[in-house]
Motif scaffolding. Structure first.
Motif, PDB file in Angstrom:
ATOM      1  N   VAL A  76      60.232  -1.138  28.558  1.00  0.00           N
ATOM      2  CA  VAL A  76      59.697  -1.518  29.874  1.00  0.00           C
ATOM      3  C   VAL A  76      58.714  -2.677  29.723  1.00  0.00           C
ATOM      4  N   ALA A  77      57.831  -2.572  28.743  1.00  0.00           N
ATOM      5  CA  ALA A  77      56.830  -3.620  28.524  1.00  0.00           C
ATOM      6  C   ALA A  77      57.480  -4.967  28.211  1.00  0.00           C
ATOM      7  N   LYS A  78      58.621  -4.927  27.516  1.00  0.00           N
ATOM      8  CA  LYS A  78      59.339  -6.152  27.172  1.00  0.00           C
ATOM      9  C   LYS A  78      60.246  -6.636  28.304  1.00  0.00           C
ATOM     10  N   LYS A  79      60.230  -5.875  29.405  1.00  0.00           N
ATOM     11  CA  LYS A  79      61.032  -6.202  30.595  1.00  0.00           C
ATOM     12  C   LYS A  79      62.527  -6.136  30.328  1.00  0.00           C
ATOM     13  N   ALA A 103      68.866   8.020  28.635  1.00  0.00           N
ATOM     14  CA  ALA A 103      69.691   6.865  28.961  1.00  0.00           C
ATOM     15  C   ALA A 103      68.861   5.875  29.761  1.00  0.00           C
ATOM     16  N   VAL A 104      68.837   4.620  29.312  1.00  0.00           N
ATOM     17  CA  VAL A 104      68.069   3.562  29.970  1.00  0.00           C
ATOM     18  C   VAL A 104      68.998   2.377  30.224  1.00  0.00           C
ATOM     19  N   ALA A 105      69.037   1.889  31.462  1.00  0.00           N
ATOM     20  CA  ALA A 105      69.862   0.731  31.799  1.00  0.00           C
ATOM     21  C   ALA A 105      69.167  -0.552  31.356  1.00  0.00           C
ATOM     22  N   LEU A 106      69.906  -1.414  30.668  1.00  0.00           N
ATOM     23  CA  LEU A 106      69.370  -2.691  30.215  1.00  0.00           C
ATOM     24  C   LEU A 106      69.973  -3.865  30.991  1.00  0.00           C
TER      25      LEU A 106
END
Length: 450
Positions: free
Chosen positions: A122-125, A337-340
């Motif tokens: 998240v921090a790296k967007k 699961a995280v959407a990139l």
């Protein structure tokens, strides 16, 4: 800003997991239903048509875990018309994803095994917020704690698909029976049981020290039980230093085992060359003369037991991690699961993974515990896994998440560095408690301020 969820421990978990030995005696070895058979019941989730769309999913899973996750992805393909590609990832996954993103080829979705790694993404967007449909599934199927673990500053980014109960000790029943040993309830009893098994001619404890994460789990279970949940939360957030007396106490307790190489399969040197899967399989091969009589780790140990001839509930049984303080600890972990990438496909996959239908597929295949409270536990293939899952769900918000997984990945999730490497050094030299504390604090201070 880092966000760490503060959670309380539930006595109900201790009670439920305490029944595992009895449950194991009546467990079946075959799934209750055929994972490959079409389920005629109504779907628990609506998915869009994605004909022709290609979606990639990165995860560190290999072997049986990858194979079972592929079954989940295959059903998603059938329901949507999309084509999903599994992308093998390596630890630390943040570094792996960084390379992919820098090369302009990020996966659509990544399965991230650390809370700290989600926060870094998240921090790296890199991470994209979870869409409305997936959030609706989360609200319907998940306790608040599992939603909070996937959120950063109030925004949902992760869908926890796979959970783990990391406070279990699995044992070879023949080795225990021959030694006249019984399941210990306290750390003192655990050490006495180890001595009893050792006297019978079998090395009592198998340790997968080549994988540093197993050693962080040893420490965390002892620390949570001995120091208590409030201190656990403070150390997880680095609000207290690793030079705190409570850390000294926990390392000193761990040294009561690590300091006796005759109780560890292969001694310290052997343990440091033993990878986690081998630490399990060597416990359940060799009949009543295994290389180790006990192995500590989570419910996922069942995957590796399945690669031997041992049967869970008869040849292989389990007891809760012994209480060092007043209560046995309950430490959990999980993969989110995280959407990139922005897009209909990535969001649809998150929605699918938050659904009961998706959880049921892997639950039936075994070696999996779901944080999805709507999943009927009859889906699990045996009573041992069923009771572990029921205990996790019964705890609701009253669980503690793996401490190293809450830390910045450079400290708590990188092979050969940080906590993993320092605890490997401690296994080799458990007398150096003060030096271990100083090294942990130095590494943590850098990681939490970077």
């Amino acid at each position: 800003m880092r966000r760490t969820v503060s959670m309380r421990r539930a006595a109900v978990v201790f009670t439920a997991i305490g029944a595992l030995a009895l449950a194991g005696c009546s467990g079946e070895d075959e799934p209750s239903t055929d994972p490959g058979k079409k389920d005629d019941r109504p779907s628990s989730v609506a998915l869009p048509k994605l004909d022709g769309e290609k979606i990639s999913v990165a995860a560190v899973w290999t072997g049986p875990e990858q194979a079972n996750f592929t079954k989940v992805l295959d059903e998603f393909e059938k329901r949507t018309g999309a084509t999903v590609t599994f992308v093998p990832a390596q630890d630390p996954i943040v570094n792996f994803l960084g390379t992919k993103i820098a090369g302009g080829q990020p996966p659509d979705v990544a399965m991230i095994p650390q809370v700290g790694a989600i926060q870094q993404a998240v921090a790296k967007k890199w991470a994209k917020p979870v869409g409305n449909e997936a959030r609706a599934q989360l609200g319907q199927n998940y306790a608040q704690v599992w939603q909070d673990l996937g959120a950063v500053d109030g925004t949902q980014y992760g869908v926890y698909f796979k959970a783990a109960n990391k406070s279990l000790v699995w044992y070879n029943t023949k080795a225990f029976e021959n030694a006249g040993a019984s399941e210990p309830k306290t750390w003192k009893d655990f050490l006495a049981t180890a001595e009893t098994v050792s006297a019978s001619g079998v090395t009592p404890v198998s340790v997968g020290g080549a994988d540093g994460w197993t050693l962080t789990d040893w420490f965390e279970n002892i620390y949570l039980s001995q120091a208590g949940p409030e201190k656990y939360d403070q150390l997880a957030k680095h609000e207290i230093k690793w030079t705190d007396p409570s850390v000294k106490d926990a390392l000193t307790t761990l040294a009561e085992l690590f300091g006796k190489p005759e109780l560890i399969s292969g001694g310290a040197d052997g343990a440091l060359q033993t990878e986690f899967p081998v630490s399990v399989t060597q416990t359940f091969t060799g009949g009543d003369q295994p290389k180790g009589a006990m192995v500590f780790e989570g419910d996922f140990v069942s995957i590796n037991i399945a690669q031997t001839e041992a049967k869970i509930g008869t040849d292989a049984k389990v007891f809760p991690f012994p209480a060092v303080g007043a209560d046995s600890p309950v430490v959990t972990g999980g993969d989110a699961a995280v959407a990139l990438k922005d897009g209909k496909g990535a969001q649809a996959l998150l929605t699918w993974l938050a659904s009961t239908d998706a959880a049921k597929i892997w639950a039936e295949a075994g070696g999996f515990i779901s944080p999805n409270k709507s999943l009927d536990t009859a889906a699990y293939p045996n009573d041992v896994q069923r009771k572990i899952a029921e205990a996790l769900i019964a705890a609701g918000d009253d669980v503690r998440f793996d401490m190293s997984d809450q830390a910045p990945q450079s400290f708590g999730g990188t092979p050969g560095k940080g906590e993993w490497k320092i605890l490997q050094d401690f296994l080799k030299n458990p007398k150096d408690v003060a030096g271990t504390q100083a090294a942990l604090e130095s590494a943590a201070a850098k990681a939490y301020t970077s």
